[in-house]
Design an enzyme around this catalytic site. Structure first.
Site, mmCIF file in Angstrom:
data_model
loop_
_atom_site.group_PDB
_atom_site.id
_atom_site.type_symbol
_atom_site.label_atom_id
_atom_site.label_comp_id
_atom_site.label_asym_id
_atom_site.label_seq_id
_atom_site.Cartn_x
_atom_site.Cartn_y
_atom_site.Cartn_z
ATOM 1 N N ALA A 109 41.034 45.306 26.580
ATOM 2 C CA ALA A 109 41.666 44.245 26.646
ATOM 3 C C ALA A 109 41.599 43.444 25.271
ATOM 4 O O ALA A 109 40.680 43.697 24.654
ATOM 5 C CB ALA A 109 41.545 43.169 27.902
ATOM 6 N N ARG B 116 39.017 40.831 20.580
ATOM 7 C CA ARG B 116 38.992 39.480 19.722
ATOM 8 C C ARG B 116 37.785 38.840 19.830
ATOM 9 O O ARG B 116 36.999 38.235 18.862
ATOM 10 C CB ARG B 116 40.014 38.472 20.053
ATOM 11 C CG ARG B 116 41.561 39.107 19.535
ATOM 12 C CD ARG B 116 42.632 37.947 19.686
ATOM 13 N NE ARG B 116 42.676 37.764 21.334
ATOM 14 C CZ ARG B 116 42.294 36.587 21.788
ATOM 15 N NH1 ARG B 116 41.651 35.682 20.972
ATOM 16 N NH2 ARG B 116 42.438 36.278 22.851
ATOM 17 N N ARG C 139 49.972 39.064 31.852
ATOM 18 C CA ARG C 139 50.102 37.786 32.437
ATOM 19 C C ARG C 139 51.697 37.791 33.232
ATOM 20 O O ARG C 139 51.911 37.005 34.141
ATOM 21 C CB ARG C 139 49.884 36.578 31.719
ATOM 22 C CG ARG C 139 48.610 36.223 31.131
ATOM 23 C CD ARG C 139 48.642 34.999 30.205
ATOM 24 N NE ARG C 139 47.240 34.976 29.600
ATOM 25 C CZ ARG C 139 46.558 35.497 28.297
ATOM 26 N NH1 ARG C 139 47.558 36.488 27.735
ATOM 27 N NH2 ARG C 139 45.444 35.174 27.900
ATOM 28 N N LEU D 69 39.456 43.889 32.757
ATOM 29 C CA LEU D 69 40.509 44.501 33.379
ATOM 30 C C LEU D 69 41.335 43.499 33.695
ATOM 31 O O LEU D 69 40.962 42.032 33.967
ATOM 32 C CB LEU D 69 40.151 45.245 34.449
ATOM 33 C CG LEU D 69 39.351 46.668 33.900
ATOM 34 C CD1 LEU D 69 38.923 47.326 35.182
ATOM 35 C CD2 LEU D 69 40.218 47.563 32.924
ATOM 36 N N LYS E 25 37.224 36.664 34.161
ATOM 37 C CA LYS E 25 37.893 36.032 35.112
ATOM 38 C C LYS E 25 39.161 36.387 35.455
ATOM 39 O O LYS E 25 39.992 36.478 34.253
ATOM 40 C CB LYS E 25 37.651 34.713 34.819
ATOM 41 C CG LYS E 25 38.275 33.893 33.858
ATOM 42 C CD LYS E 25 37.869 34.073 32.445
ATOM 43 C CE LYS E 25 38.852 33.832 31.502
ATOM 44 N NZ LYS E 25 38.180 34.651 29.949
ATOM 45 N N ILE F 257 41.158 40.138 24.895
ATOM 46 C CA ILE F 257 40.019 39.440 24.879
ATOM 47 C C ILE F 257 38.524 40.021 24.457
ATOM 48 O O ILE F 257 37.877 39.538 23.772
ATOM 49 C CB ILE F 257 39.567 38.581 26.185
ATOM 50 C CG1 ILE F 257 38.636 37.478 26.015
ATOM 51 C CG2 ILE F 257 39.256 39.536 27.145
ATOM 52 C CD1 ILE F 257 38.697 36.486 26.993
ATOM 53 N N ALA F 258 38.676 41.392 24.911
ATOM 54 C CA ALA F 258 37.477 42.236 24.263
ATOM 55 C C ALA F 258 37.462 42.418 22.919
ATOM 56 O O ALA F 258 36.406 42.445 22.381
ATOM 57 C CB ALA F 258 37.567 43.643 25.332
ATOM 58 N N ARG G 227 41.875 54.092 29.467
ATOM 59 C CA ARG G 227 42.878 55.170 30.312
ATOM 60 C C ARG G 227 43.772 55.588 28.920
ATOM 61 O O ARG G 227 44.207 56.872 29.375
ATOM 62 C CB ARG G 227 43.876 54.531 31.118
ATOM 63 C CG ARG G 227 43.128 54.219 32.533
ATOM 64 C CD ARG G 227 43.936 53.344 33.454
ATOM 65 N NE ARG G 227 43.209 53.360 34.522
ATOM 66 C CZ ARG G 227 43.658 52.357 35.788
ATOM 67 N NH1 ARG G 227 44.926 51.958 35.722
ATOM 68 N NH2 ARG G 227 42.766 52.231 36.840
#
Length: 319
Positions: free
Chosen positions: A7, A12, A159, A68, A91, A9-10, A32
């Site tokens: 993702a 950055r 989102r 995820l 979260k 956020i992972a 994947r």
């Protein structure tokens, strides 16, 4: 440490903190998409792995980070715990109290740490707020107002994906909800809620809620995905007010300021810069090593999921 998912956020925030921590070695990054796993591994180390199950099958890791989409977090957290891995999950961990309770019980039964990554709770500016409250500087807490809104994201952002659990509530609304739990909880009721639907995507793009505490205190929260950026909260008491203007996403080099207003005067409490993502990793490591307490684990996981569930229900009823 292994990683389940690549993702944004992972890339950055969390993987720089994980890879840079002296007590952690990233040994596998799963996706994947094999090309994406390879790109992440080149930057942060570890082996690129195609698929999440293949990461969990490895004998050379103790814990996993799960970044995820909301709809997948609970399932892969369960699988990781069943594989006897400690888990740091993005979260929301779940959106139902029953799921959260089951995962907490599974973690307890397996003797594994389970953390939900509300990283802002690990920033010291919120300890300053807690200390001011404990010292009675604003008297008895009467109300909380908390907002987190962000500008619109690209159409392919998760989102906007209903099938992946997208929406404003799961994307940003969970932050002010967690703030309410921290200062007014844990027994909060949703007195009313509204979610603005996007007819194209089927997800909520904004919303608001009114929460009540047993002592009569109330929380007004707002959140949105199509708004000017705003992330702040205010606590109003019988004798004063505390304001936190950069509550949820302070940069690592940002000097935070907590404002106290009382008796017509204003004080400012400066909080030195701190990387809240690195603080999360430190909390996680200490939680595994010694069971040290953290705001990212424990009963709050279930209380938070219950609030999300209740807010959705209230919005459907039109309360």
């Amino acid at each position: 440490m292994g990683v389940l998912g690549c993702a944004d956020i992972a890339w950055r925030r969390m993987l720089p903190a994980l890879a840079g921590h002296p007590c952690i070695e990233v040994v596998a990054i799963g996706s994947r998409d094999a090309a994406k796993a390879a790109a992440f591994a080149r930057r942060f180390g570890g082996d690129p792995v195609t698929g999440y199950e293949a990461v969990l099958d490895r004998p050379d890791l103790d814990a996993v980070y799960v970044p995820l989409p909301p709809a997948l977090n609970a399932e892969w957290t369960r699988r990781a715990l069943e594989a006897d891995k400690h888990v740091l999950c993005e979260k929301p961990l779940t959106v139902t109290a029953r799921q959260a309770s089951a995962l907490r019980e599974l973690a307890r039964a397996r003797g594994r740490a389970l953390f939900e990554n509300y990283m802002f709770l690990c920033h010291p500016q919120h300890r300053v707020v807690a200390d001011l409250l404990a010292a009675g500087r604003i008297g008895e807490v009467r109300s909380l107002a908390a907002e987190f809104t962000i500008p619109g994201k690209p159409a392919d952002d998760i989102r906007h994906r209903r099938d992946l659990g997208g929406g404003a509530l799961t994307g940003v609304g969970v932050y002010p909800l967690r703030t309410a739990l921290r200062y007014l909880g844990p027994v909060l009721q949703v007195a009313g809620a509204h979610l603005k639907p996007d007819r194209r995507t089927g997800v909520d793009t904004g919303g608001a809620a009114l929460l009540t505490a047993p002592d009569g205190a109330v929380a007004h929260i707002g959140f949105g995905l199509e708004h000017a950026y705003r992330c702040r909260y205010e606590l109003t008491g019988s004798e004063g007010r505390i304001i936190v203007p950069r509550a949820y996403t302070p940069p690592a080099d940002h000097t935070a300021v907590v404002h106290l207003e009382r008796d017509g005067s204003r004080e400012e409490f400066l909080v030195p810069p701190q990387d809240q993502f690195r603080s999360v990793v430190t909390d996680f490591v200490e939680g595994i090593r010694s069971g040290a307490p953290s705001p990212l684990t424990g009963r709050a996981l279930t209380d938070q999921a219950g609030l999300v569930e209740d807010l959705y229900a209230a919005a459907r009823r039109g309360n």
